[in-house]
Design an enzyme around this catalytic site. Structure first.
Site, short mmCIF file in Angstrom:
data_model
loop_
_atom_site.label_atom_id
_atom_site.label_comp_id
_atom_site.label_asym_id
_atom_site.label_seq_id
_atom_site.Cartn_x
_atom_site.Cartn_y
_atom_site.Cartn_z
N GLY A 59 0.81 -1.22 0.00
CA GLY A 59 0.00 0.00 0.00
C GLY A 59 0.84 1.27 0.00
O GLY A 59 2.06 1.24 0.18
N HIS A 60 0.18 2.40 -0.15
CA HIS A 60 0.89 3.67 -0.24
C HIS A 60 1.61 4.02 1.05
O HIS A 60 1.13 3.74 2.13
CB HIS A 60 -0.02 4.82 -0.68
CG HIS A 60 -1.27 5.03 0.09
ND1 HIS A 60 -2.17 5.99 -0.26
CD2 HIS A 60 -1.77 4.42 1.17
CE1 HIS A 60 -3.17 5.97 0.58
NE2 HIS A 60 -2.96 5.02 1.45
N ASN A 61 2.80 4.61 0.87
CA ASN A 61 3.60 5.12 1.99
C ASN A 61 4.13 4.03 2.91
O ASN A 61 4.55 4.32 4.04
CB ASN A 61 2.79 6.15 2.80
CG ASN A 61 2.40 7.34 1.94
OD1 ASN A 61 1.30 7.39 1.41
ND2 ASN A 61 3.32 8.26 1.78
#
Lengths: 360, 360, 360
Positions: free
Chosen positions: C253-255
């Site tokens: 997922g993002h980050n």
């Protein structure tokens, strides 16, 4: 859309395609022309529908389908003396009869052969003249595509790959160098056959890649779902036997073997060197650990992690049951102390046994 | 990078885009020009940042952002008499205001329309003149692409597909024959819409393919994650209603329906003919069995297998809690005998009850 | 196929590649030419094989490999006075030695550089002259591809992407705009690097998209499996550190941040903003919740959901054990009432304690 089939011609064609494994009899107007399949509720006079599950008897009794395939002897009870009864096709396995009929109706839509503009075929690749290659597809050096195949838009057929007759790669399927597919194989969009297996040697806290030099060997009549991945063997091969059906988003690790006519539902993962028997059914999102084997004809429930060899066919399951969140919190907390609870019950049993002994 | 917006113009544009659902007031220098968004800690004078979670108050108080959107009345407590205070945009839902503003700043980067060299568009396909098609993309026969769409590099739009206005296929997305997408739909790279559902009739230990003749129908404002797969219906259609958001690597089986404004996190799997209500939130890697329904507004926890219909909205969970491996081994072993443990506790209860009775 | 290496030359080359981390001694005919690797059972005189696991000693004793790498001192026990003994390469870490040797043998197959017909390279993209771009690949505006890279058929390198030396995108890999890859990175087919993270602001029951403006930053020596997805950051970046190995069908997922030299098996999912330490090993289909961290050197078992921060390295597991279906039904039913069972055991304990007290 196809020109369609007269029902009598369709029945004859299904019989041939089923190679004697299905017997059917037609009751009513056998000269009607059927052009498509449709559900009981929306079918009209040009459509074939089916009744295989008693739960749908009422819908069948009200259908306007032109033809209906169902088990022997069910027609009179359903339709009584209704004037516009569908033509009835009676067969002991109506769903399989319907499947073959639907295949024949769909096959009439097959595309014309040839290389589309924008198809990239290497100079020394061989594509049978009866096959079709769509725009943006790439056939790499030394690959061989057999007769009546359809290589969809943007697919990649790697160097030296061999694809058997009547196979189909849907748009953007990938078969990587050296892999071999049998006849009548269907590879859905985004599937990747022959990526490197996950093999590394540890050295001082780092991971040294083991080049993966094996292949993926796929038998006849195999279907591989969208975005499913099947890795090539590390040194030997990964093998998918005849008739295996893989749903979408499945991962098959290097050097696995899947026995013939097994079916695996979506999101299943199989770690390296696992061997799944013939005729198995694996539920969705089940996970199979590596280096184990599963007996022929085994059923694995959905969401189940298989962490040891299954030597005996049967139905195996292992997932945490659904609960209201608050109940889950309480029961999960208790589960963290289950072994301790067992010990406490043993202590109570011992205490009571002593008490009984003292009391007597 | 965009030329940017003066803060007053940005506020006005957000108000229009939110169609009256957000009220905001600007405090401070409304003529500053904002060109991008940035986190509180790294933002500078040309950036917009936001404060939606009280945990980040200290970071907000120290930010060098040019503009900060936050809940009404928070600014004075945060900044006191700091000289270089950001321009403050007060809104009851600062995160939604920020979202609209970020969309406007990003939209300024939209590409120029036209067909790139190396785009393959079938002679009878229709691509609106305001849309863009990148290199290697394939638009097949009879497809229709509406206004202001962007079809990324290597994407495939199948025969007869219809795509509504302002939609975007990222590089290598696939929409297969006959599927229909609404307006403002975003399909991320590697997603496959309209592969065959997983349908076979058993016959003598083999699996006979049921041709999948339905479609996938996708509403407006739907987002579909990278490498997610949505299968076409067996006969009827698979339906994704307006506003649904699907994360990456999700599998949606044939003939499912997902109700409007539901969100599904990554790695979720949904078996065929399941029906998910409106406004549901499904946690990552949850698995939904087939032929069941889930009530509107239901929350499903991550890693949870839904094996039965949920008729009543609520929060449901079911995953095995994390333990140290040794604890897991002991508790898992005890779990194999849990029903037996329950029986032993019942026996103890009965024995004690008898004992009490005898004792009196 | 490669021309191959004399064993003495191969040993020297492995030593250089291992940069002093492996010491090996060659016993027997060092001038034999090795052209490939093969398993013990099928290897012949031109092949290198290895023995790293004592379970395969019998197979090693019978091998016809031309060269065998194994731990020091094992050769005489295995081969006694067999006349046709393989040339023996003794090394304290035979599997790592084999890995380097196999890399050298495979590297001899490297392709010739250049742009294939049907490769689409934007006018302002930069592809090093020593790199190769295959048919159907797209290199978008402003991208930079370093020396000795291989961009496979149908791959997409987005606008402004930078790819370091000696990296490889397998057919149909996608690296989206602005992402940065280090040296010696391998991206397998169907992987998607840099799709939008899953970020929405709720507003009146709808979900407002947060444009994802961060990047994915990938270090050196990273390998990314087929159909794996790594989302770009919402505002900051998603970071994959040096030496990380990701198997197939993984979602990041993002980050997120994944620490150097961690390995993740297939089908793992990681929700946004999770931080995984260095040197971790994550089992297949494990799921990591968002906004948590996992300590360096942690092992997570397969199928395990990590729902909280792990601050202390160790081996953690949590999956429901496999059972026969009937046993599962009974035990799962009991699990729904586990907390209640615990309460009943407490009551029994209290009752017995009272009874004891009264009895005295």
């Amino acid at each position: 859309m196809a020109a369609g089939f007269r029902i009598d011609a369709l029945a004859e064609a299904v019989g041939r395609r089923a190679a004697g494994r299905l017997v059917a009899t037609v009751h009513g107007n056998a000269s009607r022309v059927i052009t498509a399949v449709a559900p009981l509720g929306t079918a009209d006079g040009g459509d074939l529908s089916f009744l295989a599950n008693r739960a749908y008897r009422a819908a069948a009794a009200a259908t306007h389908a032109g033809a209906l395939v169902l088990a022997p002897g069910q027609g009179s009870a359903l339709f009584g003396d209704r004037a516009d009864t569908p033509t009835l096709i009676e067969c002991a396995n109506p769903y399989a009869w319907f499947a073959f009929a639907a295949q024949l109706l769909a096959a009439a839509d097959a595309p014309s052969p040839g290389l589309a503009p924008g198809a990239h075929v290497a100079a020394d690749a061989t594509v049978d003249g009866s096959s079709r290659v769509d725009a943006g597809a790439v056939i790499e050096a030394g690959a061989t595509v057999g007769p009546r195949c359809w290589i969809g838009s943007g697919s990649v057929v790697g160097a030296g790959v061999r694809i058997g007759a009547d196979s189909r790669l849907h748009p953007r399927a990938v078969v990587l160098a050296g892999c071999i597919l049998g006849a009548r194989v269907i590879v859905h969009s985004g599937a990747v056959i022959g990526a490197d297996g996950f093999g590394f040697a540890p050295l001082d806290g780092r991971w040294i890649k083991i080049p993966q030099t094996g292949r993926v060997l796929i038998g006849d009549d195999v279907e591989i779902g969208a975005n499913t991945t099947i890795d090539r063997g590390a040194m030997g091969d990964t093998v998918i036997e005849d008739g295996v059906k893989l749903d979408n988003l499945i991962q098959v690790g290097h050097n696995c073997r899947i026995g013939e006519h097994s079916v695996l539902a979506g999101c299943v993962g199989i770690a390296g060197s696992a061997s799944i028997g013939k005729g198995c059914q694996i539920g969705g999102a089940a996970m199979i650990a590596g280096h184990l084997s599963i007996a022929d004809q085994t059923l694995i429930g959905p969401g189940t992690l298989v962490s040891r060899t299954i030597g005996e066919a049967g139905h195996y399951t292992g997932f945490f049951p659904l609960m209201k969140h608050g109940d889950w919190e309480r029961n999960a907390a208790a589960l963290r102390h289950l072994q301790e609870l067992r010990t406490r019950v043993r202590a109570l049993e011992a205490q009571l046994k002593r008490g009984d002994a003292e009391g007597r």
